[in-house]
Design an enzyme around this catalytic site. Structure first.
Site, short mmCIF file in Angstrom:
data_model
loop_
_atom_site.label_atom_id
_atom_site.label_comp_id
_atom_site.label_asym_id
_atom_site.label_seq_id
_atom_site.Cartn_x
_atom_site.Cartn_y
_atom_site.Cartn_z
N TYR A 129 52.08 39.05 24.00
CA TYR A 129 53.40 38.52 24.35
C TYR A 129 54.00 39.32 25.51
O TYR A 129 54.47 38.74 26.50
CB TYR A 129 54.32 38.59 23.12
CG TYR A 129 55.77 38.23 23.39
CD1 TYR A 129 56.15 36.91 23.63
CD2 TYR A 129 56.76 39.21 23.35
CE1 TYR A 129 57.48 36.59 23.87
CE2 TYR A 129 58.09 38.90 23.58
CZ TYR A 129 58.45 37.59 23.84
OH TYR A 129 59.77 37.27 24.08
N1 LIG Z 1 63.11 36.34 19.64
C1 LIG Z 1 63.62 37.31 20.37
O1 LIG Z 1 64.22 38.28 19.86
C2 LIG Z 1 63.47 37.23 21.86
C3 LIG Z 1 63.94 38.30 22.63
C4 LIG Z 1 63.89 38.21 24.02
C5 LIG Z 1 63.38 37.05 24.63
N2 LIG Z 1 62.89 36.04 23.86
C6 LIG Z 1 62.39 34.84 24.57
O2 LIG Z 1 63.47 33.96 24.78
C7 LIG Z 1 62.98 32.62 24.95
C8 LIG Z 1 63.82 31.67 24.12
O3 LIG Z 1 63.78 32.08 22.76
P1 LIG Z 1 64.15 31.04 21.58
O4 LIG Z 1 64.40 31.82 20.36
O5 LIG Z 1 65.12 30.03 22.07
O6 LIG Z 1 62.71 30.32 21.44
P2 LIG Z 1 62.28 29.17 20.43
O7 LIG Z 1 63.45 28.74 19.59
O8 LIG Z 1 61.04 29.63 19.75
O9 LIG Z 1 61.96 27.95 21.42
C9 LIG Z 1 60.84 27.91 22.21
C10 LIG Z 1 60.59 26.45 22.54
O10 LIG Z 1 59.41 26.39 23.37
C11 LIG Z 1 58.78 25.18 23.03
N3 LIG Z 1 57.37 25.12 23.37
C12 LIG Z 1 56.36 25.88 22.87
N4 LIG Z 1 55.19 25.45 23.34
C13 LIG Z 1 55.46 24.37 24.15
C14 LIG Z 1 54.67 23.48 24.89
N5 LIG Z 1 53.33 23.60 24.93
N6 LIG Z 1 55.26 22.49 25.60
C15 LIG Z 1 56.61 22.33 25.57
N7 LIG Z 1 57.44 23.16 24.86
C16 LIG Z 1 56.86 24.15 24.15
C17 LIG Z 1 58.91 25.09 21.53
O11 LIG Z 1 58.69 23.77 21.14
P3 LIG Z 1 58.36 23.37 19.60
O12 LIG Z 1 59.71 23.35 18.94
O13 LIG Z 1 57.72 22.05 19.72
O14 LIG Z 1 57.45 24.45 19.06
C18 LIG Z 1 60.33 25.59 21.31
O15 LIG Z 1 61.25 24.52 21.23
C19 LIG Z 1 61.50 32.67 24.56
O16 LIG Z 1 60.73 32.70 25.73
C20 LIG Z 1 61.39 34.01 23.83
O17 LIG Z 1 60.11 34.56 23.95
C21 LIG Z 1 62.94 36.11 22.50
#
Ligand SMILES: NC(=O)c1ccc[n+]([C@@H]2O[C@H](COP(=O)([O-])OP(=O)(O)OC[C@H]3O[C@@H](n4cnc5c(N)ncnc54)[C@H](OP(=O)(O)O)[C@@H]3O)[C@@H](O)[C@H]2O)c1
Length: 221
Positions: A129
């Site tokens: 990641y």
């Molecule tokens: N979690 C943390 O603490 C954290 C911290 C810093 C940054 N981030 C980053 O911040 C960003 C947003 O986070 P979040 O919590 O909003 O993420 P999330 O809720 O997991 O949403 C990610 C979205 O990406 C979509 N996705 C995955 N594979 C795909 C594909 N092949 N084609 C089209 N869409 C696809 C997913 O679709 P599906 O619903 O269909 O799976 C999901 O709706 C991410 O990049 C994450 O890594 C996270």
């Protein structure tokens, strides 16, 4: 605006704010039911799997948008392969599509600490990641786009406060996804944020002020 990964939790907050502001958006999703949800949020749903789609198809989908926001992610339950195909490959494909479609502005939702060495003994998904985010950010910095790289700390589902700390480097901390969405909007409205990369966590500075001032310290291009 075109939001990649529009059914994600940050993206949903972003769509809610955009709708309230009367802004148009399209949301790229990979699941037909999710496309219907984008219409319910007030936008246009585009069904397209960023791991499978050709860059040309993505370029056609986002053509005419004023900006791309990459908010997709493989998610916590995915293994190293999908970190590579979504967090890295999906971002790079979105960057290529933006160039091809003539959409110059590009906001990448990355993660705090992405350039730090991974602690020895970290599991392989975490290692993959961090590498995926780091390498996608590097590709974006090399691109011809008008990019901004937003690197939030640990995301929460709390209500946003409207106050953050933003700087090239910040100490580990959390931030509400709603505030990340507000940061994305403030970044889009602040032209001096072009070619900046910054970390952001909850803090005590109003978001618009934080983004205007980070632009003076976080410029890389
Ligand atoms: N979690 C943390 O603490 C954290 C911290 C810093 C940054 N981030 C980053 O911040 C960003 C947003 O986070 P979040 O919590 O909003 O993420 P999330 O809720 O997991 O949403 C990610 C979205 O990406 C979509 N996705 C995955 N594979 C795909 C594909 N092949 N084609 C089209 N869409 C696809 C997913 O679709 P599906 O619903 O269909 O799976 C999901 O709706 C991410 O990049 C994450 O890594 C996270």
């Amino acid at each position: 605006m075109a939001i990649i990964g529009a059914h994600g939790k940050v993206a949903q907050q972003l769509m809610r704010l955009l709708y309230d502001d009367g802004d148009d958006f399209i949301g790229v999703v990979r699941n037909e039911d999710h496309a219907d949800d984008i219409y319910r949020f007030g936008g246009e749903g585009v069904l397209l799997d960023i791991e499978q789609a050709e860059p040309d198809a993505l370029a056609r989908a986002i053509h005419g948008a004023d900006a791309v926001v990459f908010a997709a992610g493989a998610g916590p339950n995915s293994g190293p392969a999908r970190k590579a195909t979504v967090d890295y490959g999906g971002s790079v494909k979105s960057q290529q599509a933006a160039v091809a479609a003539g959409v110059r502005r590009f906001i990448q939702v990355s993660a705090r600490g992405t350039d730090d060495p991974v602690a020895p003994g970290s599991d392989e998904s975490w290692t993959a990641y961090v590498a995926a985010k780091r390498d996608a950010d590097a590709e974006l910095r090399r691109s011809t786009l008008e990019w901004t790289i937003v690197r939030p700390g640990t995301l929460t589902l709390d209500d946003g406060t409207g106050f953050v700390e933003a700087a090239p480097r910040v100490e580990p901390g959390t931030i509400a996804r709603e505030d990340v969405a507000r940061v994305v909007i403030a970044t889009l409205r602040e032209p001096t944020s072009i070619h900046t990369q910054f970390e952001v966590v909850a803090g005590s500075t109003p978001i618009e002020e934080a983004i205007a001032s980070v632009a003076t310290t976080a410029r890389l291009g």
